[in-house]
Design a protein around this motif. Structure first.
Motif, PDB file in Angstrom:
ATOM      1  N   LEU A  24       0.827  -1.200   0.000  1.00  0.00           N
ATOM      2  CA  LEU A  24       0.000   0.000   0.000  1.00  0.00           C
ATOM      3  C   LEU A  24       0.861   1.250   0.000  1.00  0.00           C
ATOM      4  N   LEU A  25       0.253   2.342  -0.379  1.00  0.00           N
ATOM      5  CA  LEU A  25       0.911   3.639  -0.450  1.00  0.00           C
ATOM      6  C   LEU A  25       0.390   4.509   0.688  1.00  0.00           C
ATOM      7  N   ARG A  26       1.290   5.132   1.437  1.00  0.00           N
ATOM      8  CA  ARG A  26       0.879   5.978   2.559  1.00  0.00           C
ATOM      9  C   ARG A  26       0.738   7.418   2.085  1.00  0.00           C
ATOM     10  N   LEU A  27      -0.347   8.054   2.509  1.00  0.00           N
ATOM     11  CA  LEU A  27      -0.616   9.450   2.181  1.00  0.00           C
ATOM     12  C   LEU A  27      -0.685  10.239   3.472  1.00  0.00           C
ATOM     13  N   VAL A  28      -0.159  11.457   3.465  1.00  0.00           N
ATOM     14  CA  VAL A  28      -0.183  12.329   4.640  1.00  0.00           C
ATOM     15  C   VAL A  28      -0.527  13.746   4.209  1.00  0.00           C
ATOM     16  N   LEU A  29      -0.877  14.559   5.182  1.00  0.00           N
ATOM     17  CA  LEU A  29      -1.078  15.981   4.932  1.00  0.00           C
ATOM     18  C   LEU A  29       0.207  16.722   5.266  1.00  0.00           C
ATOM     19  N   THR A  30       0.605  17.639   4.406  1.00  0.00           N
ATOM     20  CA  THR A  30       1.779  18.463   4.687  1.00  0.00           C
ATOM     21  C   THR A  30       1.394  19.551   5.685  1.00  0.00           C
ATOM     22  N   ASP A  31       2.384  20.305   6.149  1.00  0.00           N
ATOM     23  CA  ASP A  31       2.112  21.417   7.064  1.00  0.00           C
ATOM     24  C   ASP A  31       1.203  22.456   6.417  1.00  0.00           C
ATOM     25  N   GLY A  32       1.236  22.539   5.096  1.00  0.00           N
ATOM     26  CA  GLY A  32       0.393  23.474   4.361  1.00  0.00           C
ATOM     27  C   GLY A  32      -1.005  22.942   4.096  1.00  0.00           C
ATOM     28  N   GLY A  33      -1.306  21.738   4.552  1.00  0.00           N
ATOM     29  CA  GLY A  33      -2.624  21.158   4.367  1.00  0.00           C
ATOM     30  C   GLY A  33      -2.842  20.480   3.029  1.00  0.00           C
ATOM     31  N   GLU A  34      -1.753  20.209   2.296  1.00  0.00           N
ATOM     32  CA  GLU A  34      -1.863  19.539   0.999  1.00  0.00           C
ATOM     33  C   GLU A  34      -1.598  18.052   1.160  1.00  0.00           C
ATOM     34  N   LEU A  35      -2.230  17.259   0.310  1.00  0.00           N
ATOM     35  CA  LEU A  35      -2.053  15.815   0.327  1.00  0.00           C
ATOM     36  C   LEU A  35      -0.717  15.473  -0.319  1.00  0.00           C
ATOM     37  N   ALA A  36       0.077  14.640   0.355  1.00  0.00           N
ATOM     38  CA  ALA A  36       1.382  14.256  -0.169  1.00  0.00           C
ATOM     39  C   ALA A  36       1.535  12.741  -0.111  1.00  0.00           C
ATOM     40  N   ARG A  68     -11.920  11.950   5.584  1.00  0.00           N
ATOM     41  CA  ARG A  68     -12.251  11.200   6.800  1.00  0.00           C
ATOM     42  C   ARG A  68     -11.023  10.518   7.383  1.00  0.00           C
ATOM     43  N   ALA A  69     -10.248   9.856   6.527  1.00  0.00           N
ATOM     44  CA  ALA A  69      -9.086   9.108   7.001  1.00  0.00           C
ATOM     45  C   ALA A  69      -8.023  10.023   7.598  1.00  0.00           C
ATOM     46  N   LEU A  70      -7.895  11.221   7.033  1.00  0.00           N
ATOM     47  CA  LEU A  70      -6.875  12.154   7.515  1.00  0.00           C
ATOM     48  C   LEU A  70      -7.427  13.148   8.533  1.00  0.00           C
ATOM     49  N   ARG A  71      -8.699  12.983   8.868  1.00  0.00           N
ATOM     50  CA  ARG A  71      -9.376  13.829   9.855  1.00  0.00           C
ATOM     51  C   ARG A  71      -9.247  15.317   9.529  1.00  0.00           C
ATOM     52  N   MET A  72      -9.698  15.639   8.340  1.00  0.00           N
ATOM     53  CA  MET A  72      -9.692  17.034   7.908  1.00  0.00           C
ATOM     54  C   MET A  72     -11.061  17.392   7.359  1.00  0.00           C
ATOM     55  N   ARG A  73     -11.344  18.649   7.309  1.00  0.00           N
ATOM     56  CA  ARG A  73     -12.617  19.099   6.740  1.00  0.00           C
ATOM     57  C   ARG A  73     -12.479  19.181   5.222  1.00  0.00           C
ATOM     58  N   GLY A  74     -13.510  18.738   4.532  1.00  0.00           N
ATOM     59  CA  GLY A  74     -13.477  18.786   3.077  1.00  0.00           C
ATOM     60  C   GLY A  74     -12.625  17.679   2.487  1.00  0.00           C
ATOM     61  N   SER A  75     -12.397  17.776   1.194  1.00  0.00           N
ATOM     62  CA  SER A  75     -11.594  16.795   0.477  1.00  0.00           C
ATOM     63  C   SER A  75     -10.345  17.467  -0.073  1.00  0.00           C
ATOM     64  N   GLU A  77      -6.962  17.990  -2.523  1.00  0.00           N
ATOM     65  CA  GLU A  77      -6.672  17.857  -3.951  1.00  0.00           C
ATOM     66  C   GLU A  77      -5.839  16.581  -4.141  1.00  0.00           C
ATOM     67  N   VAL A  78      -6.298  15.665  -4.991  1.00  0.00           N
ATOM     68  CA  VAL A  78      -5.634  14.372  -5.145  1.00  0.00           C
ATOM     69  C   VAL A  78      -4.783  14.268  -6.413  1.00  0.00           C
ATOM     70  N   THR A  79      -4.508  15.390  -7.051  1.00  0.00           N
ATOM     71  CA  THR A  79      -3.733  15.375  -8.297  1.00  0.00           C
ATOM     72  C   THR A  79      -2.349  14.776  -8.089  1.00  0.00           C
ATOM     73  N   ARG A  80      -1.688  15.120  -6.986  1.00  0.00           N
ATOM     74  CA  ARG A  80      -0.352  14.557  -6.710  1.00  0.00           C
ATOM     75  C   ARG A  80      -0.401  13.045  -6.599  1.00  0.00           C
ATOM     76  N   VAL A  81      -1.436  12.529  -5.960  1.00  0.00           N
ATOM     77  CA  VAL A  81      -1.568  11.080  -5.788  1.00  0.00           C
ATOM     78  C   VAL A  81      -1.800  10.417  -7.149  1.00  0.00           C
ATOM     79  N   ARG A  82      -2.696  10.989  -7.949  1.00  0.00           N
ATOM     80  CA  ARG A  82      -2.960  10.428  -9.281  1.00  0.00           C
ATOM     81  C   ARG A  82      -1.689  10.422 -10.141  1.00  0.00           C
TER      82      ARG A  82
END
Length: 111
Positions: A24-36, A68-75, A77-82
């Protein structure tokens, strides 16, 4: 009795299937609130796990599972993941299917 090593399992936020964490691939939020993408799984903070498969990314986005998984409001941007999945996609032809609940049998020693 054979002593087998423990293999950590995680649940994909897209298909909800369980798999060894190495698959599996792990995803986290950066300090700026972006998905990495945390390919080495060493970044600090809460992480979410997903199969490196475009179908799982689509499912997670449709189900709003990233937020939900990252416990943040809203969704996020998943472009980096794609982009990461597209560039590093394994040619193994693995099909992502969730495991049925209750299929695993365990004993008191976790095996």
């Amino acid at each position: 009795m054979v002593n087998t090593p423990h293999v950590p399992e995680r649940t994909c936020i897209g298909c909800r299937g369980k798999a060894p964490r190495a698959q599996l691939l792990r995803l986290v939020l950066t300090d700026g609130g972006e998905l990495a993408v945390d390919a080495r799984a060493i970044m600090p903070g809460r992480g979410a796990w997903i199969h490196p498969d475009p179908e799982c990314v689509d499912l997670a986005e449709r189900r709003r599972a990233f937020g939900r998984a990252l416990r943040m409001r809203g969704s996020p941007e998943v472009t980096r993941v794609r982009d990461w999945v597209r560039l590093h996609r394994a040619d193994s032809g693995r099909v992502c299917t969730p495991s049925p609940t209750g299929e695993r049998q365990t004993d008191s020693k976790g095996g």
